[in-house]
Motif scaffolding. Structure first.
Motif, PDB file in Angstrom:
ATOM      1  N   ARG A   1       0.720  -1.086   0.143  1.00  0.00           N
ATOM      2  CA  ARG A   1       0.213   0.101  -0.011  1.00  0.00           C
ATOM      3  C   ARG A   1       0.637   1.269   0.021  1.00  0.00           C
ATOM      4  O   ARG A   1       0.770   2.262  -0.773  1.00  0.00           O
ATOM      5  N   HIS A   2       1.978   1.384   0.835  1.00  0.00           N
ATOM      6  CA  HIS A   2       2.901   2.610   0.905  1.00  0.00           C
ATOM      7  C   HIS A   2       3.537   2.636  -0.405  1.00  0.00           C
ATOM      8  O   HIS A   2       3.442   3.766  -0.938  1.00  0.00           O
ATOM      9  N   ARG A   3       4.153   1.630  -0.894  1.00  0.00           N
ATOM     10  CA  ARG A   3       4.938   1.647  -2.003  1.00  0.00           C
ATOM     11  C   ARG A   3       4.193   2.036  -3.302  1.00  0.00           C
ATOM     12  O   ARG A   3       4.413   2.745  -4.083  1.00  0.00           O
ATOM     13  N   TRP A   4       2.979   1.427  -3.249  1.00  0.00           N
ATOM     14  CA  TRP A   4       2.065   1.897  -4.541  1.00  0.00           C
ATOM     15  C   TRP A   4       1.571   3.278  -4.462  1.00  0.00           C
ATOM     16  O   TRP A   4       1.654   4.061  -5.384  1.00  0.00           O
ATOM     17  N   ARG A   5       1.142   3.888  -3.101  1.00  0.00           N
ATOM     18  CA  ARG A   5       0.682   5.339  -3.051  1.00  0.00           C
ATOM     19  C   ARG A   5       2.255   6.183  -3.337  1.00  0.00           C
ATOM     20  O   ARG A   5       2.096   7.256  -4.237  1.00  0.00           O
ATOM     21  N   VAL A   6       3.263   5.831  -3.140  1.00  0.00           N
ATOM     22  CA  VAL A   6       4.355   6.614  -3.461  1.00  0.00           C
ATOM     23  C   VAL A   6       4.820   6.642  -4.845  1.00  0.00           C
ATOM     24  O   VAL A   6       5.330   7.471  -5.557  1.00  0.00           O
ATOM     25  N   TRP A   7       4.648   5.458  -5.369  1.00  0.00           N
ATOM     26  CA  TRP A   7       4.722   5.080  -6.996  1.00  0.00           C
ATOM     27  C   TRP A   7       3.679   6.056  -7.734  1.00  0.00           C
ATOM     28  O   TRP A   7       4.009   6.628  -8.801  1.00  0.00           O
ATOM     29  N   GLN A   8       2.307   5.973  -7.336  1.00  0.00           N
ATOM     30  CA  GLN A   8       1.304   7.089  -7.821  1.00  0.00           C
ATOM     31  C   GLN A   8       1.615   8.363  -7.730  1.00  0.00           C
ATOM     32  O   GLN A   8       1.535   9.137  -8.805  1.00  0.00           O
ATOM     33  N   ALA A   9       2.354   8.675  -6.765  1.00  0.00           N
ATOM     34  CA  ALA A   9       2.529  10.175  -6.143  1.00  0.00           C
ATOM     35  C   ALA A   9       3.528  10.561  -7.510  1.00  0.00           C
ATOM     36  O   ALA A   9       3.491  11.607  -8.114  1.00  0.00           O
ATOM     37  N   ARG A  10       4.641   9.730  -7.635  1.00  0.00           N
ATOM     38  CA  ARG A  10       5.752   9.911  -8.505  1.00  0.00           C
ATOM     39  C   ARG A  10       5.114  10.116  -9.923  1.00  0.00           C
ATOM     40  O   ARG A  10       5.615  10.961 -10.946  1.00  0.00           O
TER      41      ARG A  10
END
Length: 178
Positions: A163-172
């Protein structure tokens, strides 16, 4: 294992824009059924608590998100005693190539397996499917019942890592597009 795609083969051409759905159902003490659905394909895999299948699957998804855009193969295996179901995942750009194999024995080489399904899905759809799947399990059973029925703790840390990595990836991705 059963697969359905209208042709009887379980194989279908799937594009990166394909919707993906994962379902994890606890079927008995230490046993689960994982259903992978993409387009008109439905593949049912069995997993035993003898392997850390949920943790390994979520860890592979988290690694795909944070890896370089072209990544080596990630390997996940569901033990079904003596059969095994192997997931082979690799990433190129925002696309994940997924191949599901049925192995007569868990220690067999990939080449000895029968391909149940292969295709490409977007990294975003894979992450979403994994998060929705395990969020659904937590809602349905709760972590205590999950532990009682599966025989291992709920994979909370692995789920939150995805969940955390996905959110960071989406924000990037959003920042790169603007």
């Amino acid at each position: 294992m059963t697969s359905h795609d209208g042709s009887g083969t379980g194989k279908a051409a799937v594009s990166a824009s394909t919707a993906l759905r994962l379902t994890w159902t606890l079927t008995g003490r230490g046993w689960a059924e994982c259903v992978v659905e993409a387009e008109a394909v439905r593949v049912e895999l069995t997993a035993s608590y003898m392997s850390s299948a949920p943790e390994d699957l979520l860890t592979a998804v988290a690694r795909l998100i944070t890896d370089e855009p072209e990544t080596r193969l990630h390997f996940v295996q569901f033990e079904a005693e003596p059969t095994a179901y192997r997931w082979l995942l690799s990433r190129k750009g925002d696309t994940v190539w997924l191949r599901l194999l049925e192995m007569r024995r868990g220690n067999d080489h990939d080449a000895a397996g029968s391909e149940l399904w292969s295709g490409a899905v977007s990294l975003d759809r894979l992450a979403r499917a994994a998060v929705r799947c395990f969020d659904g399990i937590a809602r349905t059973h709760g972590e205590d019942e999950y532990r009682d029925r599966w025989g291992r703790d709920f994979p909370r840390n692995e789920l939150e890592a995805v969940r955390h990595r996905w959110r960071v990836w989406q924000a990037r991705r959003c920042a790169d597009e603007s």
